[in-house]
Design a protein around this motif. Structure first.
Motif, PDB file in Angstrom:
ATOM      1  N   ARG A  28       0.852  -1.196   0.000  1.00 24.69           N
ATOM      2  CA  ARG A  28       0.000   0.000   0.000  1.00 24.69           C
ATOM      3  C   ARG A  28       0.885   1.244   0.000  1.00 24.69           C
ATOM      4  O   ARG A  28       1.850   1.332   0.742  1.00 24.69           O
ATOM      5  CB  ARG A  28      -0.893  -0.005   1.234  1.00 24.69           C
ATOM      6  CG  ARG A  28      -1.848   1.169   1.288  1.00 24.69           C
ATOM      7  CD  ARG A  28      -2.754   1.086   2.504  1.00 24.69           C
ATOM      8  NE  ARG A  28      -3.563  -0.121   2.492  1.00 24.69           N
ATOM      9  CZ  ARG A  28      -4.700  -0.277   1.801  1.00 24.69           C
ATOM     10  NH1 ARG A  28      -5.129   0.692   1.036  1.00 24.69           N
ATOM     11  NH2 ARG A  28      -5.381  -1.406   1.874  1.00 24.69           N
ATOM     12  N   GLY A  29       0.569   2.189  -0.874  1.00 21.80           N
ATOM     13  CA  GLY A  29       1.320   3.443  -0.956  1.00 21.80           C
ATOM     14  C   GLY A  29       2.477   3.406  -1.935  1.00 21.80           C
ATOM     15  O   GLY A  29       3.046   4.444  -2.247  1.00 21.80           O
ATOM     16  N   GLU A  30       2.837   2.237  -2.434  1.00 18.12           N
ATOM     17  CA  GLU A  30       3.916   2.122  -3.411  1.00 18.12           C
ATOM     18  C   GLU A  30       3.360   2.306  -4.819  1.00 18.12           C
ATOM     19  O   GLU A  30       2.172   2.095  -5.069  1.00 18.12           O
ATOM     20  CB  GLU A  30       4.603   0.758  -3.324  1.00 18.12           C
ATOM     21  CG  GLU A  30       5.407   0.549  -2.080  1.00 18.12           C
ATOM     22  CD  GLU A  30       6.135  -0.779  -2.089  1.00 18.12           C
ATOM     23  OE1 GLU A  30       7.205  -0.846  -1.447  1.00 18.12           O
ATOM     24  OE2 GLU A  30       5.651  -1.744  -2.704  1.00 18.12           O
ATOM     25  N   TYR A  31       4.245   2.671  -5.726  1.00 21.60           N
ATOM     26  CA  TYR A  31       3.899   2.800  -7.130  1.00 21.60           C
ATOM     27  C   TYR A  31       4.535   1.649  -7.897  1.00 21.60           C
ATOM     28  O   TYR A  31       5.624   1.189  -7.547  1.00 21.60           O
ATOM     29  CB  TYR A  31       4.420   4.120  -7.712  1.00 21.60           C
ATOM     30  CG  TYR A  31       3.731   5.329  -7.154  1.00 21.60           C
ATOM     31  CD1 TYR A  31       2.534   5.775  -7.703  1.00 21.60           C
ATOM     32  CD2 TYR A  31       4.270   6.033  -6.083  1.00 21.60           C
ATOM     33  CE1 TYR A  31       1.895   6.893  -7.199  1.00 21.60           C
ATOM     34  CE2 TYR A  31       3.640   7.148  -5.566  1.00 21.60           C
ATOM     35  CZ  TYR A  31       2.449   7.572  -6.138  1.00 21.60           C
ATOM     36  OH  TYR A  31       1.825   8.667  -5.634  1.00 21.60           O
ATOM     37  N   LEU A  32       3.864   1.220  -8.935  1.00 15.99           N
ATOM     38  CA  LEU A  32       4.391   0.176  -9.805  1.00 15.99           C
ATOM     39  C   LEU A  32       4.362   0.696 -11.230  1.00 15.99           C
ATOM     40  O   LEU A  32       3.319   1.120 -11.724  1.00 15.99           O
ATOM     41  CB  LEU A  32       3.554  -1.101  -9.701  1.00 15.99           C
ATOM     42  CG  LEU A  32       3.906  -2.224 -10.670  1.00 15.99           C
ATOM     43  CD1 LEU A  32       5.308  -2.762 -10.390  1.00 15.99           C
ATOM     44  CD2 LEU A  32       2.876  -3.332 -10.582  1.00 15.99           C
ATOM     45  N   CYS A  33       5.495   0.703 -11.870  1.00 17.00           N
ATOM     46  CA  CYS A  33       5.609   1.132 -13.256  1.00 17.00           C
ATOM     47  C   CYS A  33       6.122  -0.055 -14.062  1.00 17.00           C
ATOM     48  O   CYS A  33       7.159  -0.626 -13.734  1.00 17.00           O
ATOM     49  CB  CYS A  33       6.573   2.310 -13.368  1.00 17.00           C
ATOM     50  SG  CYS A  33       6.773   2.908 -15.049  1.00 17.00           S
ATOM     51  N   ILE A  34       5.377  -0.446 -15.073  1.00 12.61           N
ATOM     52  CA  ILE A  34       5.758  -1.587 -15.900  1.00 12.61           C
ATOM     53  C   ILE A  34       6.247  -1.050 -17.236  1.00 12.61           C
ATOM     54  O   ILE A  34       5.483  -0.416 -17.972  1.00 12.61           O
ATOM     55  CB  ILE A  34       4.569  -2.542 -16.094  1.00 12.61           C
ATOM     56  CG1 ILE A  34       4.067  -3.020 -14.728  1.00 12.61           C
ATOM     57  CG2 ILE A  34       4.958  -3.713 -16.981  1.00 12.61           C
ATOM     58  CD1 ILE A  34       2.771  -3.770 -14.780  1.00 12.61           C
ATOM     59  N   VAL A  35       7.508  -1.281 -17.531  1.00  9.76           N
ATOM     60  CA  VAL A  35       8.098  -0.802 -18.777  1.00  9.76           C
ATOM     61  C   VAL A  35       8.760  -1.961 -19.508  1.00  9.76           C
ATOM     62  O   VAL A  35       9.131  -2.964 -18.899  1.00  9.76           O
ATOM     63  CB  VAL A  35       9.136   0.318 -18.527  1.00  9.76           C
ATOM     64  CG1 VAL A  35       8.489   1.536 -17.899  1.00  9.76           C
ATOM     65  CG2 VAL A  35      10.267  -0.178 -17.646  1.00  9.76           C
ATOM     66  N   GLY A  36       8.894  -1.827 -20.803  1.00 13.49           N
ATOM     67  CA  GLY A  36       9.561  -2.852 -21.590  1.00 13.49           C
ATOM     68  C   GLY A  36       9.306  -2.649 -23.068  1.00 13.49           C
ATOM     69  O   GLY A  36       8.478  -1.831 -23.473  1.00 13.49           O
ATOM     70  N   GLU A  37      10.008  -3.404 -23.860  1.00 14.56           N
ATOM     71  CA  GLU A  37       9.879  -3.322 -25.305  1.00 14.56           C
ATOM     72  C   GLU A  37       8.532  -3.879 -25.744  1.00 14.56           C
ATOM     73  O   GLU A  37       7.864  -4.603 -25.000  1.00 14.56           O
ATOM     74  CB  GLU A  37      10.998  -4.120 -25.971  1.00 14.56           C
ATOM     75  CG  GLU A  37      12.374  -3.568 -25.683  1.00 14.56           C
ATOM     76  CD  GLU A  37      13.467  -4.396 -26.336  1.00 14.56           C
ATOM     77  OE1 GLU A  37      13.155  -5.294 -27.142  1.00 14.56           O
ATOM     78  OE2 GLU A  37      14.630  -4.127 -26.038  1.00 14.56           O
ATOM     79  N   ASN A  38       8.144  -3.563 -26.978  1.00 11.70           N
ATOM     80  CA  ASN A  38       6.920  -4.131 -27.548  1.00 11.70           C
ATOM     81  C   ASN A  38       7.021  -5.650 -27.509  1.00 11.70           C
ATOM     82  O   ASN A  38       8.062  -6.220 -27.828  1.00 11.70           O
ATOM     83  CB  ASN A  38       6.739  -3.677 -28.993  1.00 11.70           C
ATOM     84  CG  ASN A  38       6.392  -2.208 -29.093  1.00 11.70           C
ATOM     85  OD1 ASN A  38       6.040  -1.576 -28.106  1.00 11.70           O
ATOM     86  ND2 ASN A  38       6.500  -1.665 -30.277  1.00 11.70           N
ATOM     87  N   GLY A  39       5.924  -6.278 -27.079  1.00 15.64           N
ATOM     88  CA  GLY A  39       5.886  -7.737 -27.051  1.00 15.64           C
ATOM     89  C   GLY A  39       6.577  -8.373 -25.866  1.00 15.64           C
ATOM     90  O   GLY A  39       6.744  -9.587 -25.814  1.00 15.64           O
TER      91      GLY A  39
END
Length: 64
Positions: A28-39
């Motif tokens: 709770r209170g944390e951020y999640l950022c999902i990054v990566g190349e296409n596919g």
């Protein structure tokens, strides 16, 4: 208490493994950022989490 926990999760469909041995925990209170190349599986990860949550009576809210 963790809002999202995956412990060595894997997922495959049509004979292709798309997530393998994934472990993560979001508190709770944390951020999640999902990054990566296409596919690379970003959308699949969200879909799998949403599917799991729905089957277990949970709810995922995505804010952007």
């Amino acid at each position: 208490m963790a809002l999202i926990t995956c412990d060595h999760c894997s997922f495959s469909y049509e004979g292709h493994t798309v997530l393998q041995d994934l472990s993560l925990q979001v508190e709770r209170g944390e951020y999640l950022c999902i990054v990566g190349e296409n596919g690379s599986g970003k959308s699949t990860l969200i879909k799998v989490l949403a599917y799991w949550a729905n089957k277990n009576g949970k709810r995922i809210c995505l804010l952007y």
